[in-house]
Design a protein around this motif. Structure first.
Motif, short mmCIF file in Angstrom:
data_model
loop_
_atom_site.label_atom_id
_atom_site.label_comp_id
_atom_site.label_asym_id
_atom_site.label_seq_id
_atom_site.Cartn_x
_atom_site.Cartn_y
_atom_site.Cartn_z
N TYR A 251 75.77 15.25 32.77
CA TYR A 251 75.07 14.10 33.57
C TYR A 251 76.18 12.76 34.05
N ALA A 252 77.18 12.59 33.19
CA ALA A 252 77.99 11.41 33.43
C ALA A 252 78.85 11.81 34.68
N PRO A 253 79.50 12.83 34.88
CA PRO A 253 80.50 13.06 36.14
C PRO A 253 79.53 13.06 37.40
N ASN A 254 78.33 13.66 37.29
CA ASN A 254 77.17 13.76 38.36
C ASN A 254 76.75 12.37 38.75
N TYR A 255 76.68 11.51 38.13
CA TYR A 255 76.37 10.07 38.33
C TYR A 255 77.54 8.92 38.22
N HIS A 256 78.55 9.43 38.29
CA HIS A 256 79.85 8.51 37.92
C HIS A 256 79.69 7.26 38.71
N LEU A 257 79.34 7.15 40.05
CA LEU A 257 79.36 6.10 40.68
C LEU A 257 78.35 5.19 40.75
N ILE A 258 77.32 5.57 40.16
CA ILE A 258 76.10 4.69 40.02
C ILE A 258 76.62 4.04 38.50
N GLU A 259 77.12 4.91 37.75
CA GLU A 259 77.60 4.21 36.35
C GLU A 259 78.62 2.91 36.77
N THR A 260 79.73 3.22 37.63
CA THR A 260 80.46 2.26 37.98
C THR A 260 80.01 1.16 38.43
N ILE A 261 78.93 1.12 39.57
CA ILE A 261 78.30 0.09 40.17
C ILE A 261 77.68 -0.73 38.72
N ALA A 262 76.92 0.01 37.89
CA ALA A 262 76.19 -0.68 37.22
C ALA A 262 77.37 -1.61 36.21
N ARG A 263 78.55 -0.72 35.66
CA ARG A 263 79.14 -1.52 34.72
C ARG A 263 80.25 -2.53 35.56
N TYR A 264 80.69 -2.09 36.79
CA TYR A 264 81.45 -2.92 37.59
C TYR A 264 82.78 -3.28 36.58
N ASP A 265 83.38 -2.20 36.13
CA ASP A 265 84.47 -2.41 35.38
C ASP A 265 85.87 -2.15 35.94
N ASN A 266 86.14 -1.90 36.95
CA ASN A 266 87.44 -1.48 37.81
C ASN A 266 88.01 -0.35 37.02
N PRO A 267 87.28 0.82 36.67
CA PRO A 267 87.95 1.76 35.95
C PRO A 267 89.05 2.67 36.54
N GLN A 268 90.07 3.38 35.89
CA GLN A 268 90.87 4.24 36.36
C GLN A 268 89.97 5.42 36.82
N ILE A 269 90.28 5.78 38.10
CA ILE A 269 89.46 7.12 38.64
C ILE A 269 90.36 8.09 39.02
N LYS A 270 90.05 9.28 39.22
CA LYS A 270 91.01 10.21 39.62
C LYS A 270 90.19 11.37 40.43
N GLY A 271 90.82 12.17 41.18
CA GLY A 271 90.28 13.29 41.88
C GLY A 271 89.63 13.05 43.07
N VAL A 272 89.39 13.95 43.81
CA VAL A 272 88.80 13.82 45.21
C VAL A 272 87.64 12.99 45.10
N ALA A 273 86.74 13.01 43.85
CA ALA A 273 85.29 12.29 43.95
C ALA A 273 85.62 10.93 43.54
N GLY A 274 86.85 10.71 42.78
CA GLY A 274 87.14 9.42 42.13
C GLY A 274 86.25 9.37 40.95
N LEU A 275 86.35 10.34 40.05
CA LEU A 275 85.73 10.21 38.70
C LEU A 275 86.22 9.06 37.77
N ARG A 276 85.51 8.61 37.15
CA ARG A 276 85.85 7.86 36.05
C ARG A 276 85.79 8.55 34.85
N GLU A 277 86.52 8.07 33.73
CA GLU A 277 86.55 8.71 32.42
C GLU A 277 85.25 8.91 31.94
#
Ligand SMILES: C[S@@+](CC[C@H](N)C(=O)[O-])C[C@H]1O[C@@H](n2cnc3c(N)ncnc32)[C@H](O)[C@@H]1O
Length: 369
Positions: A251-277
């Motif tokens: 689930y985590a990579p499939n919903y990474h962007l909502i996770e980042t909006i919820a946390r709003y923690d400026n994570p390191q992201i990578k790849g075409v999709a901009g995945l967080r760790e």
């Protein structure tokens, strides 16, 4: 919300099955633990039926939804915020929406009227903000990404200044999380963005109020690995409901962007999709072998009167294997619920699949039918 495995439409049918085999009218049978809460549809359903809810998920955005829908029992008044925004400003916003009395709606109008900010979401997930990438990302239009940034920052500022309490904070976050999925340029999940703009993503972003549930029971929400969290509590649940992932897709990579909006923690992201760790959010249920071991260890806690497992008929744990795990632990009942297949791009032959439901009655409990 759009969420893989969302049980909103199945929850009433699962409840029917539970009622068929377990005594749930007794005043003593009143607690449900939703161990894999996701979009929180099952917790909401049982809260509406008058149960006391415990819920948990390893996704932080699910925790935000749980705090708003499950733990919170009040309509938010935003008293501190009202004073600070100033009555004049409130009146100005109010006059735009005649007869609007609801403080929650007024705060949403205020947030919706903010000017956009070029923050983390704009810089990484909108085409102009990410224009230096080989493939600029098209998760949100430039305008909508800036709006999401502005709203998310404002909510955090209010929290840091003590202008909103915990309930109000999570209600606003849940409102943002729910609203985002109506404007995201994705085909269901966030593992990839669409290469052309979907009509939905071009509409101007607006927060839409969520339906809160007030009850006279106390509810508890947790964030993290449920298997660990609930092995360490002395709490005994009348219904321990399990709805774990049923295939290899985490689930985590499939919903990474909502996770980042919820946390709003400026994570390191990578790849075409901009995945967080997401290595700390891997579920053992996405692997057939570890899923069975995990199921067995949960079932062996014996911290329930009835364990209810719902699982897709095409899941990676086979029916016979699940039977083998559950049967030695008590009386087992089994039912199937046919339902239409979730629309996907794959050319699947069967239009319907089944949700399997097991009820394991703890053999130390005598109160079931
Ligand atoms: C099938 S979905 C649940 C759907 C949910 N019943 C609903 O109606 O939306 C599975 C959920 O389990 C969560 N999950 C997987 N393994 C977990 C674990 N060990 N602890 C907590 N949550 C977990 C995932 O993050 C996902 O949200």
């Amino acid at each position: 919300m759009r969420f893989i495995g969302n049980k909103e439409s199945l929850a009433p049918k699962i409840y029917q099955i539970i009622k068929q085999y377990c005594i749930v009218d007794s005043p003593n049978i009143r607690s449900v633990c939703d161990m894999f809460s996701g979009s929180v549809s099952v917790g909401k359903f049982f809260k509406n039926q008058g149960f006391s809810i415990y819920s948990c998920d390893m996704l932080y955005f699910s925790y935000c939804l749980q705090k708003a829908y499950i733990e919170n029992n009040q309509v938010p008044l935003f008293n501190n915020l009202k004073n600070t925004l100033g009555i004049q400003q409130i009146n100005k916003i109010n006059s735009l929406f005649e007869n609007e009395q609801n403080p929650y709606q007024i705060v949403l109008h205020f947030l919706n009227s903010l000017s956009g900010i070029k923050g983390f979401i704009y810089q990484n997930y909108a085409p102009n903000g990410s224009k230096d990438l080989a493939q600029p990302r098209m998760y949100f239009s430039d305008e909508n990404a800036q709006k999401i940034d502005a709203i998310r920052m404002q909510i955090e500022i209010w929290k840091e200044q003590g202008l909103i309490n915990d309930n109000e904070y999570f209600i606003l976050l849940a409102t943002l999380i729910e609203s985002v999925s109506f404007f995201a340029n994705v085909a269901g999940v966030y593992a990839a963005f669409c290469k052309h703009w979907d009509k939905r993503a071009l509409k101007p972003f607006m927060l839409k109020k969520i339906e809160l549930i007030c009850s006279d029971k106390t509810h508890f929400c947790f964030y993290g690995n449920s298997t660990e969290i609930f092995s360490n509590t002395n709490k005994h649940f009348d219904i321990l409901y399990l709805d774990p992932p049923y295939n290899h897709r985490q689930y985590a990579p499939n919903y990474h962007l909502i996770e980042t909006i919820a946390r709003y923690d400026n994570p390191q992201i990578k790849g075409v999709a901009g995945l967080r760790e997401w290595k700390n959010q891997k579920s053992a249920f996405c692997n057939a072998k570890s899923a069975l071991m995990e199921l067995e260890s949960i079932a062996k806690y014996q911290n329930y009167r009835n364990l209810v497992l719902s699982y897709n008929s095409e899941g990676i744990m086979k029916k016979v294997e699940i039977d083998e795990v559950l049967r030695p632990l008590g009386q087992v009942y089994f039912e199937k619920i046919p339902y239409p297949r979730f629309k996907s791009n794959r050319n699947e032959s069967k239009k319907h699949i089944e949700e399997y439901v097991w009820i394991l009655e703890n053999k130390n409990t005598k109160e079931s039918k």
